[in-house]
Write a protein that holds these residues in place. Structure first.
Motif, PDB file in Angstrom:
ATOM      1  N   VAL A  45       9.876   1.555  15.457  1.00 21.55           N
ATOM      2  CA  VAL A  45       8.741   1.157  16.285  1.00 21.55           C
ATOM      3  C   VAL A  45       7.476   1.052  15.441  1.00 21.55           C
ATOM      4  O   VAL A  45       6.620   0.196  15.697  1.00 21.55           O
ATOM      5  CB  VAL A  45       8.571   2.139  17.469  1.00 21.55           C
ATOM      6  CG1 VAL A  45       8.198   3.525  16.992  1.00 21.55           C
ATOM      7  CG2 VAL A  45       7.551   1.600  18.465  1.00 21.55           C
ATOM      8  N   ASP A  46       7.359   1.877  14.412  1.00 19.54           N
ATOM      9  CA  ASP A  46       6.148   1.867  13.586  1.00 19.54           C
ATOM     10  C   ASP A  46       6.001   0.575  12.793  1.00 19.54           C
ATOM     11  O   ASP A  46       4.872   0.191  12.455  1.00 19.54           O
ATOM     12  CB  ASP A  46       6.147   3.053  12.626  1.00 19.54           C
ATOM     13  CG  ASP A  46       5.946   4.381  13.335  1.00 19.54           C
ATOM     14  OD1 ASP A  46       5.404   4.363  14.464  1.00 19.54           O
ATOM     15  OD2 ASP A  46       6.331   5.424  12.778  1.00 19.54           O
ATOM     16  N   GLU A  47       7.113  -0.084  12.464  1.00 24.40           N
ATOM     17  CA  GLU A  47       7.035  -1.321  11.685  1.00 24.40           C
ATOM     18  C   GLU A  47       7.169  -2.556  12.574  1.00 24.40           C
ATOM     19  O   GLU A  47       7.440  -3.644  12.087  1.00 24.40           O
ATOM     20  CB  GLU A  47       8.116  -1.336  10.601  1.00 24.40           C
ATOM     21  CG  GLU A  47       9.543  -1.304  11.104  1.00 24.40           C
ATOM     22  CD  GLU A  47      10.552  -1.083   9.992  1.00 24.40           C
ATOM     23  OE1 GLU A  47      10.147  -0.872   8.831  1.00 24.40           O
ATOM     24  OE2 GLU A  47      11.766  -1.103  10.288  1.00 24.40           O
ATOM     25  N   THR A  48       6.978  -2.383  13.891  1.00 23.97           N
ATOM     26  CA  THR A  48       7.126  -3.487  14.836  1.00 23.97           C
ATOM     27  C   THR A  48       5.836  -3.675  15.626  1.00 23.97           C
ATOM     28  O   THR A  48       5.384  -2.755  16.308  1.00 23.97           O
ATOM     29  CB  THR A  48       8.283  -3.213  15.823  1.00 23.97           C
ATOM     30  OG1 THR A  48       9.464  -2.886  15.095  1.00 23.97           O
ATOM     31  CG2 THR A  48       8.526  -4.426  16.692  1.00 23.97           C
ATOM     32  N   ASP A  49       5.251  -4.871  15.542  1.00 22.61           N
ATOM     33  CA  ASP A  49       4.095  -5.199  16.374  1.00 22.61           C
ATOM     34  C   ASP A  49       4.511  -5.915  17.654  1.00 22.61           C
ATOM     35  O   ASP A  49       3.928  -5.713  18.714  1.00 22.61           O
ATOM     36  CB  ASP A  49       3.116  -6.074  15.596  1.00 22.61           C
ATOM     37  CG  ASP A  49       2.527  -5.354  14.395  1.00 22.61           C
ATOM     38  OD1 ASP A  49       2.093  -4.194  14.545  1.00 22.61           O
ATOM     39  OD2 ASP A  49       2.510  -5.947  13.303  1.00 22.61           O
TER      40      ASP A  49
END
Length: 226
Positions: A45-49
Protein backbone atom coordinates in the motif's frame (compact mmCIF):
# COMPACT_ATOMS: atom_id res chain seq x y z
CA UNK A 1 -2.55 16.59 -9.39
CA UNK A 2 0.96 15.34 -8.63
CA UNK A 3 2.49 12.40 -10.48
CA UNK A 4 1.32 9.07 -9.11
CA UNK A 5 2.46 5.48 -9.11
CA UNK A 6 -0.43 3.56 -10.68
CA UNK A 7 -0.23 -0.13 -9.79
CA UNK A 8 -2.33 -2.36 -12.05
CA UNK A 9 -3.27 -5.94 -11.18
CA UNK A 10 -3.80 -7.93 -14.39
CA UNK A 11 -5.15 -11.46 -14.07
CA UNK A 12 -5.20 -12.82 -17.61
CA UNK A 13 -3.22 -11.88 -20.74
CA UNK A 14 -6.27 -10.92 -22.79
CA UNK A 15 -7.69 -8.35 -20.33
CA UNK A 16 -5.20 -5.51 -20.20
CA UNK A 17 -5.38 -1.92 -18.93
CA UNK A 18 -6.21 -0.31 -22.28
CA UNK A 19 -7.48 3.24 -21.78
CA UNK A 20 -6.30 3.26 -18.16
CA UNK A 21 -2.67 3.11 -19.27
CA UNK A 22 -3.27 5.91 -21.79
CA UNK A 23 -4.95 8.05 -19.12
CA UNK A 24 -2.02 7.50 -16.75
CA UNK A 25 0.63 8.36 -19.34
CA UNK A 26 -1.31 11.44 -20.49
CA UNK A 27 -1.12 12.76 -16.91
CA UNK A 28 2.52 11.91 -16.32
CA UNK A 29 1.90 8.99 -13.97
CA UNK A 30 4.11 5.89 -13.76
CA UNK A 31 2.47 2.56 -14.51
CA UNK A 32 3.47 -0.78 -12.98
CA UNK A 33 1.59 -3.93 -14.05
CA UNK A 34 1.53 -6.91 -11.68
CA UNK A 35 0.38 -10.44 -12.59
CA UNK A 36 -0.59 -12.00 -9.23
CA UNK A 37 -2.27 -15.06 -10.75
CA UNK A 38 0.92 -15.96 -12.60
CA UNK A 39 3.69 -14.69 -10.29
CA UNK A 40 2.05 -14.24 -6.89
CA UNK A 41 3.47 -10.74 -6.43
CA UNK A 42 1.55 -7.69 -5.23
CA UNK A 43 2.62 -4.14 -4.43
CA UNK A 44 2.45 -2.72 -0.94
CA UNK A 45 0.00 0.00 0.00
CA UNK A 46 2.90 2.37 0.71
CA UNK A 47 4.16 2.15 -2.89
CA UNK A 48 0.67 2.53 -4.41
CA UNK A 49 -1.01 5.86 -5.15
CA UNK A 50 -3.80 4.39 -7.30
CA UNK A 51 -4.66 0.69 -7.45
CA UNK A 52 -6.36 -0.74 -10.55
CA UNK A 53 -7.83 -4.27 -10.34
CA UNK A 54 -8.70 -5.69 -13.76
CA UNK A 55 -10.96 -8.56 -14.84
CA UNK A 56 -10.29 -12.23 -15.44
CA UNK A 57 -11.82 -15.71 -15.65
CA UNK A 58 -11.92 -16.16 -11.88
CA UNK A 59 -14.29 -15.42 -9.03
CA UNK A 60 -13.67 -13.66 -5.71
CA UNK A 61 -15.21 -16.81 -4.22
CA UNK A 62 -12.34 -18.97 -5.55
CA UNK A 63 -9.76 -20.26 -3.07
CA UNK A 64 -6.48 -19.25 -4.71
CA UNK A 65 -4.33 -17.55 -2.02
CA UNK A 66 -3.52 -14.56 -4.23
CA UNK A 67 -7.22 -13.64 -4.46
CA UNK A 68 -7.50 -13.18 -0.70
CA UNK A 69 -4.10 -11.43 -0.63
CA UNK A 70 -5.35 -9.02 -3.28
CA UNK A 71 -8.41 -8.19 -1.17
CA UNK A 72 -6.17 -7.57 1.84
CA UNK A 73 -4.20 -5.05 -0.21
CA UNK A 74 -7.48 -3.43 -1.22
CA UNK A 75 -8.55 -3.31 2.43
CA UNK A 76 -5.31 -1.54 3.33
CA UNK A 77 -5.79 0.89 0.45
CA UNK A 78 -9.28 1.78 1.68
CA UNK A 79 -8.04 2.16 5.26
CA UNK A 80 -5.38 4.57 3.99
CA UNK A 81 -8.04 6.46 1.96
CA UNK A 82 -6.24 5.73 -1.31
CA UNK A 83 -8.15 5.36 -4.60
CA UNK A 84 -9.07 2.03 -6.23
CA UNK A 85 -10.61 1.28 -9.61
CA UNK A 86 -11.97 -2.22 -10.28
CA UNK A 87 -13.20 -3.66 -13.59
CA UNK A 88 -15.44 -6.76 -13.66
CA UNK A 89 -13.61 -9.18 -11.31
CA UNK A 90 -12.07 -6.10 -9.70
CA UNK A 91 -15.51 -4.66 -8.96
CA UNK A 92 -16.59 -8.01 -7.51
CA UNK A 93 -13.50 -8.00 -5.30
CA UNK A 94 -14.51 -4.59 -3.93
CA UNK A 95 -18.03 -5.81 -3.22
CA UNK A 96 -16.86 -9.00 -1.51
CA UNK A 97 -14.31 -7.07 0.55
CA UNK A 98 -17.19 -4.94 1.83
CA UNK A 99 -19.24 -7.99 2.81
CA UNK A 100 -21.55 -8.18 -0.20
CA UNK A 101 -22.42 -11.38 -2.05
CA UNK A 102 -20.93 -12.30 -5.43
CA UNK A 103 -22.97 -14.94 -7.27
CA UNK A 104 -24.02 -16.13 -10.75
CA UNK A 105 -26.12 -13.59 -12.62
CA UNK A 106 -29.62 -14.50 -13.87
CA UNK A 107 -28.22 -14.46 -17.41
CA UNK A 108 -24.76 -14.52 -18.96
CA UNK A 109 -24.02 -11.03 -20.31
CA UNK A 110 -21.33 -10.97 -23.02
CA UNK A 111 -21.20 -8.39 -25.81
CA UNK A 112 -21.99 -4.73 -26.36
CA UNK A 113 -25.06 -3.30 -24.63
CA UNK A 114 -26.16 -0.11 -22.87
CA UNK A 115 -25.81 0.78 -19.20
CA UNK A 116 -27.79 3.58 -17.61
CA UNK A 117 -26.39 6.17 -15.21
CA UNK A 118 -28.25 6.20 -11.89
CA UNK A 119 -26.68 9.19 -10.12
CA UNK A 120 -25.09 12.53 -10.89
CA UNK A 121 -22.64 12.33 -7.99
CA UNK A 122 -19.85 12.13 -10.59
CA UNK A 123 -20.38 15.05 -12.97
CA UNK A 124 -20.25 14.81 -16.73
CA UNK A 125 -21.37 11.20 -17.17
CA UNK A 126 -23.91 10.60 -19.98
CA UNK A 127 -27.31 9.14 -19.12
CA UNK A 128 -26.47 6.03 -21.16
CA UNK A 129 -23.29 4.36 -22.43
CA UNK A 130 -22.84 1.39 -24.76
CA UNK A 131 -20.13 -0.75 -23.18
CA UNK A 132 -18.54 -4.19 -23.39
CA UNK A 133 -19.91 -6.83 -21.02
CA UNK A 134 -17.88 -10.00 -20.44
CA UNK A 135 -19.23 -11.78 -17.37
CA UNK A 136 -21.69 -14.24 -15.93
CA UNK A 137 -21.46 -13.25 -12.25
CA UNK A 138 -22.90 -10.27 -10.41
CA UNK A 139 -22.43 -8.54 -7.06
CA UNK A 140 -24.87 -7.27 -4.47
CA UNK A 141 -24.54 -3.61 -3.56
CA UNK A 142 -22.52 -3.30 -0.32
CA UNK A 143 -23.82 -1.23 2.56
CA UNK A 144 -22.70 2.37 2.20
CA UNK A 145 -21.97 2.13 -1.55
CA UNK A 146 -23.62 4.28 -4.20
CA UNK A 147 -25.00 2.43 -7.22
CA UNK A 148 -23.65 4.09 -10.38
CA UNK A 149 -25.07 2.11 -13.32
CA UNK A 150 -27.58 -0.58 -14.26
CA UNK A 151 -28.35 -2.58 -17.40
CA UNK A 152 -31.40 -4.49 -18.59
CA UNK A 153 -29.82 -7.69 -17.26
CA UNK A 154 -27.93 -6.63 -14.13
CA UNK A 155 -29.11 -4.18 -11.46
CA UNK A 156 -25.65 -3.43 -10.01
CA UNK A 157 -23.35 -2.45 -12.86
CA UNK A 158 -21.20 -0.02 -10.90
CA UNK A 159 -20.51 1.22 -7.39
CA UNK A 160 -18.82 4.14 -5.68
CA UNK A 161 -17.45 3.91 -2.14
CA UNK A 162 -16.11 6.75 0.01
CA UNK A 163 -15.73 9.03 -3.00
CA UNK A 164 -12.52 7.35 -4.18
CA UNK A 165 -13.29 3.68 -4.90
CA UNK A 166 -15.12 2.76 -8.12
CA UNK A 167 -16.02 -0.71 -9.39
CA UNK A 168 -17.63 -1.35 -12.77
CA UNK A 169 -19.07 -4.74 -13.72
CA UNK A 170 -18.49 -3.90 -17.40
CA UNK A 171 -15.32 -3.06 -19.36
CA UNK A 172 -15.08 0.66 -19.99
CA UNK A 173 -11.28 0.44 -20.25
CA UNK A 174 -11.13 -1.51 -23.52
CA UNK A 175 -9.61 -0.03 -26.66
CA UNK A 176 -9.87 -1.60 -30.12
CA UNK A 177 -6.80 -3.81 -29.73
CA UNK A 178 -8.02 -5.01 -26.31
CA UNK A 179 -11.28 -6.19 -27.84
CA UNK A 180 -9.46 -8.01 -30.63
CA UNK A 181 -7.23 -9.73 -28.07
CA UNK A 182 -10.22 -10.82 -26.00
CA UNK A 183 -12.05 -12.16 -29.03
CA UNK A 184 -9.20 -14.16 -30.60
CA UNK A 185 -8.24 -15.73 -27.27
CA UNK A 186 -11.58 -16.11 -25.51
CA UNK A 187 -14.19 -15.65 -28.25
CA UNK A 188 -15.95 -18.91 -27.39
CA UNK A 189 -17.12 -17.22 -24.18
CA UNK A 190 -19.82 -15.34 -26.13
CA UNK A 191 -21.80 -18.58 -26.56
CA UNK A 192 -24.92 -18.66 -24.44
CA UNK A 193 -24.99 -14.92 -23.82
CA UNK A 194 -28.38 -13.28 -23.49
CA UNK A 195 -27.10 -10.51 -25.80
CA UNK A 196 -27.03 -12.92 -28.77
CA UNK A 197 -23.86 -11.55 -30.38
CA UNK A 198 -21.13 -13.51 -32.13
CA UNK A 199 -17.44 -13.07 -31.46
CA UNK A 200 -17.21 -11.31 -34.82
CA UNK A 201 -20.05 -8.97 -33.82
CA UNK A 202 -18.11 -8.04 -30.70
CA UNK A 203 -14.88 -7.45 -32.62
CA UNK A 204 -16.56 -5.35 -35.33
CA UNK A 205 -18.49 -3.05 -32.98
CA UNK A 206 -17.12 0.52 -33.14
CA UNK A 207 -16.16 1.58 -29.62
CA UNK A 208 -17.93 4.84 -28.76
CA UNK A 209 -15.45 7.70 -28.42
CA UNK A 210 -17.23 8.87 -25.27
CA UNK A 211 -16.19 5.68 -23.44
CA UNK A 212 -12.56 6.80 -23.29
CA UNK A 213 -13.63 10.21 -22.01
CA UNK A 214 -15.83 8.70 -19.30
CA UNK A 215 -13.08 6.28 -18.25
CA UNK A 216 -10.74 9.26 -17.84
CA UNK A 217 -13.40 11.23 -15.95
CA UNK A 218 -13.92 8.40 -13.46
CA UNK A 219 -10.19 8.02 -12.84
CA UNK A 220 -9.78 11.78 -12.43
CA UNK A 221 -12.65 11.77 -9.95
CA UNK A 222 -11.25 9.11 -7.63
CA UNK A 223 -7.67 10.40 -7.82
CA UNK A 224 -8.42 14.11 -7.46
CA UNK A 225 -7.34 14.21 -3.80
CA UNK A 226 -3.99 12.49 -4.38
Amino acid sequence: MSAMRVNILQHTPEEGPGAIRIWAHDRGHKVFVYHPAQHGKLPTVDETDLLVVLGGPISPNDSAPWIAAERELMRQMMAAHKPIFGACFGAQQIAKLMGAKVSPAPAKEVGWAPVRRLTTVIPGIPKSLTVLHWHQDRFDLPAGAIRLFESDQIDNQGLLVNGNVIGLQFHLEVMEDNVYTMVVNDGDYVRGSVLNQTAQDVADFPIPAENFLVMARLLDFISRRV
